[in-house]
Design a protein around this motif. Sequence first.
Motif, mmCIF file in Angstrom:
data_model
loop_
_atom_site.group_PDB
_atom_site.id
_atom_site.type_symbol
_atom_site.label_atom_id
_atom_site.label_comp_id
_atom_site.label_asym_id
_atom_site.label_seq_id
_atom_site.Cartn_x
_atom_site.Cartn_y
_atom_site.Cartn_z
ATOM 1 N N VAL A 46 0.842 -1.203 0.000
ATOM 2 C CA VAL A 46 0.000 0.000 0.000
ATOM 3 C C VAL A 46 0.869 1.242 0.000
ATOM 4 C CG1 VAL A 46 -1.624 1.381 1.356
ATOM 5 C CG2 VAL A 46 -2.007 -1.072 1.094
ATOM 6 N N LEU A 47 1.918 1.235 0.838
ATOM 7 C CA LEU A 47 2.803 2.388 0.959
ATOM 8 C C LEU A 47 3.534 2.672 -0.350
ATOM 9 C CD1 LEU A 47 4.032 4.568 2.737
ATOM 10 C CD2 LEU A 47 5.730 2.901 3.509
ATOM 11 N N ILE A 48 3.974 1.631 -1.027
ATOM 12 C CA ILE A 48 4.691 1.794 -2.302
ATOM 13 C C ILE A 48 3.832 2.548 -3.312
ATOM 14 C CG2 ILE A 48 5.542 0.554 -4.338
ATOM 15 C CD1 ILE A 48 6.580 -1.607 -2.401
ATOM 16 N N TRP A 49 2.576 2.115 -3.454
ATOM 17 C CA TRP A 49 1.716 2.738 -4.458
ATOM 18 C C TRP A 49 1.255 4.120 -4.038
ATOM 19 C CZ3 TRP A 49 2.876 0.654 -8.649
ATOM 20 C CH2 TRP A 49 3.137 -0.718 -8.729
ATOM 21 N N LEU A 50 1.163 4.371 -2.751
ATOM 22 C CA LEU A 50 0.861 5.718 -2.278
ATOM 23 C C LEU A 50 2.019 6.669 -2.604
ATOM 24 C CD1 LEU A 50 -0.758 5.179 1.255
ATOM 25 C CD2 LEU A 50 -1.894 5.580 -0.930
ATOM 26 N N CYS A 51 3.230 6.159 -2.494
ATOM 27 C CA CYS A 51 4.408 6.960 -2.827
ATOM 28 C C CYS A 51 4.419 7.338 -4.304
ATOM 29 C CB CYS A 51 5.685 6.205 -2.472
ATOM 30 S SG CYS A 51 5.998 6.083 -0.688
ATOM 31 N N VAL A 52 4.031 6.391 -5.150
ATOM 32 C CA VAL A 52 3.959 6.661 -6.595
ATOM 33 C C VAL A 52 2.970 7.788 -6.869
ATOM 34 C CG1 VAL A 52 3.278 5.707 -8.839
ATOM 35 C CG2 VAL A 52 4.635 4.321 -7.258
ATOM 36 N N LEU A 53 1.791 7.708 -6.240
ATOM 37 C CA LEU A 53 0.768 8.735 -6.444
ATOM 38 C C LEU A 53 1.240 10.093 -5.941
ATOM 39 C CD1 LEU A 53 -2.514 6.842 -5.426
ATOM 40 C CD2 LEU A 53 -1.691 7.375 -7.728
ATOM 41 N N SER A 54 1.857 10.120 -4.771
ATOM 42 C CA SER A 54 2.325 11.381 -4.187
ATOM 43 C C SER A 54 3.388 12.040 -5.067
ATOM 44 C CB SER A 54 2.903 11.130 -2.788
ATOM 45 O OG SER A 54 1.938 10.593 -1.924
ATOM 46 N N PHE A 55 4.315 11.237 -5.565
ATOM 47 C CA PHE A 55 5.389 11.757 -6.408
ATOM 48 C C PHE A 55 4.842 12.401 -7.681
ATOM 49 C CE2 PHE A 55 8.403 11.122 -9.909
ATOM 50 C CZ PHE A 55 9.502 11.800 -9.429
ATOM 51 N N PHE A 56 3.926 11.701 -8.351
ATOM 52 C CA PHE A 56 3.430 12.200 -9.630
ATOM 53 C C PHE A 56 2.434 13.338 -9.481
ATOM 54 C CE2 PHE A 56 5.252 8.256 -11.222
ATOM 55 C CZ PHE A 56 5.808 8.679 -12.407
ATOM 56 N N SER A 57 1.764 13.420 -8.330
ATOM 57 C CA SER A 57 0.849 14.544 -8.133
ATOM 58 C C SER A 57 1.621 15.860 -8.059
ATOM 59 C CB SER A 57 0.026 14.350 -6.850
ATOM 60 O OG SER A 57 0.830 14.470 -5.692
ATOM 61 N N VAL A 58 2.764 15.862 -7.370
ATOM 62 C CA VAL A 58 3.583 17.067 -7.259
ATOM 63 C C VAL A 58 4.329 17.332 -8.560
ATOM 64 C CG1 VAL A 58 5.451 18.153 -5.987
ATOM 65 C CG2 VAL A 58 3.828 16.717 -4.789
ATOM 66 N N LEU A 59 4.785 16.271 -9.205
ATOM 67 C CA LEU A 59 5.487 16.412 -10.479
ATOM 68 C C LEU A 59 4.595 17.124 -11.490
ATOM 69 C CD1 LEU A 59 8.212 15.474 -11.794
ATOM 70 C CD2 LEU A 59 6.932 13.559 -12.746
ATOM 71 N N ASN A 60 3.304 16.818 -11.456
ATOM 72 C CA ASN A 60 2.349 17.413 -12.377
ATOM 73 C C ASN A 60 2.212 18.915 -12.148
ATOM 74 O OD1 ASN A 60 0.591 17.233 -14.501
ATOM 75 N ND2 ASN A 60 -1.151 16.560 -13.305
ATOM 76 N N GLU A 61 2.442 19.370 -10.920
ATOM 77 C CA GLU A 61 2.383 20.798 -10.601
ATOM 78 C C GLU A 61 3.533 21.550 -11.264
ATOM 79 O OE1 GLU A 61 1.826 22.109 -6.492
ATOM 80 O OE2 GLU A 61 1.409 20.025 -5.984
ATOM 81 N N MET A 62 4.725 20.963 -11.204
ATOM 82 C CA MET A 62 5.947 21.688 -11.538
ATOM 83 C C MET A 62 6.429 21.489 -12.974
ATOM 84 S SD MET A 62 6.764 23.260 -8.740
ATOM 85 C CE MET A 62 8.444 23.753 -9.104
ATOM 86 N N VAL A 63 6.005 20.409 -13.614
ATOM 87 C CA VAL A 63 6.665 19.977 -14.834
ATOM 88 C C VAL A 63 6.451 20.927 -16.020
ATOM 89 C CG1 VAL A 63 4.820 18.526 -15.807
ATOM 90 C CG2 VAL A 63 7.208 17.858 -16.096
ATOM 91 N N LEU A 64 5.339 21.631 -16.068
ATOM 92 C CA LEU A 64 5.059 22.507 -17.199
ATOM 93 C C LEU A 64 5.544 23.940 -16.989
ATOM 94 C CD1 LEU A 64 1.523 21.379 -18.413
ATOM 95 C CD2 LEU A 64 3.525 21.654 -19.855
#
Length: 458
Positions: free
Chosen positions: A15-33
């Motif tokens: 559960v923790l592994i997949w939560l980490c994936v979601l957390s990482f990409f949610s913030v990445l989506n903020e900054m990447v553009l």
Amino acid sequence: MNTSYSQPTLRHNQVLIWLCVLSFFSVLNEMVLNVSLPDIANDFNKLPASANWVNTAFMLTFSIGTALYGKLSDQLSIKKLLLFGITVNCFGSIIGFVGHSFFPILIFARFIQGTGAAAFPALVMVVVARYIPKENRGKAFGLIGSLVAMGEGVGPAIGGVIAHCFHWSYLLLIPTVTIITVPFLIKLLKKEERLRGHFDMAGIILMSAGIVFFMLFTTSYSISFLMISILTFLIFVKHIRGAQEPFIDPALGKNVLFMIGVLCGGLIFGTVAGFVSMVPYMMKDVYHLSTAAIGSGIIFPGTMSVIIFGYIGGVLVDRKGSLYVLTIGIALMSSSFLIAAFFIDATPWLMTIVFVFVFGGLSFTKTVISTIVASSLKQKEAGAGMSLLNFTSFLSEGTGIAIVGGLLSIRLLDRRMLPIDVDHSAYLYSNMLLLFVGIIAISWLVTLIVYKRLRRND
């Protein structure tokens, strides 16, 4: 006996592994553009006020959605809400990529992306609290926090390289990676029964409308948008005072220290977000740097410094106190902005150093604001109060991006105001940096005065 112990442990780790994936990409989506905003403006022949809506649209629905999912988590299944968020986020990504050549579709897609991505920060912490054993939650929160910081750090670098080597539109597809978590979350998360409760839909609609019209005002500076925004907010305030279970608890407005922490913190966070959105334009106009150089060489070192400064700030708050750390943070940001304003055309790599200390100061400030707000709340107010702080922080960042885009477009500050001999193209950015210094200095001064006065009266 070993089997009964290892199975739950394995489940918790998965559960923790997949939560980490979601957390990482949610913030990445903020900054990447962010680093591609000048390229987007050029492709569509738009002013920064319009181009910045690529980020503002995302942050708008992201901030409102964060509060919305938090409220819904008490009434609906976490599993269904999380899967809904992932699906909507990926759907928005595909729409944006397919229709990226049409500006209205691009903005619409970012609205959708923000609506889906908002589920991640709002629900991940709830899932940790429900699924991870108490003795392991500290490590879980720490790991997720580190990955969030990493996402903020590598986002501009990844965005710059992909946009430079391929095209900025491919950045829209990055969130689709989160779809890999769906089958695992379906299997790992338990089925929950729907809980009863009242949901203040009218409050959400009124608040959202007020925010949208205010951001439209910052883009076009049309007084009619501002008047509609003010009127809508007044109706919203009247509504929450009489609502049975209001979207925002009006009682929090009577807590002076809480409100000062939230409002002044929001001003500082919005100012830094506006600065970050301005830098790609500045680097293009003044130094003619490539998108990859801006993302990797200018922004990346600063965003990664958050990890180090965040830890130092936490230690200093415990040892020296909140006001001491807040003052250091404001001093780091103010001095960095001033140096950049006076030596704006010296070398582009000066801005790399500026970024490091601006984000260092921001880390200190965030730690202090969270501490001040948390200490001002009673135990029964903690959940609602901290949720409102998160909501205000995200919203302030989106507002800061919109306001800076508007100021860059109307070019009100495009004149010589400092005794410096620079190219005319640098005047606007130098004056904007001075404006940033003024905003964060006033925010610090107000927080300092109120905090000391209230502590003296206790």
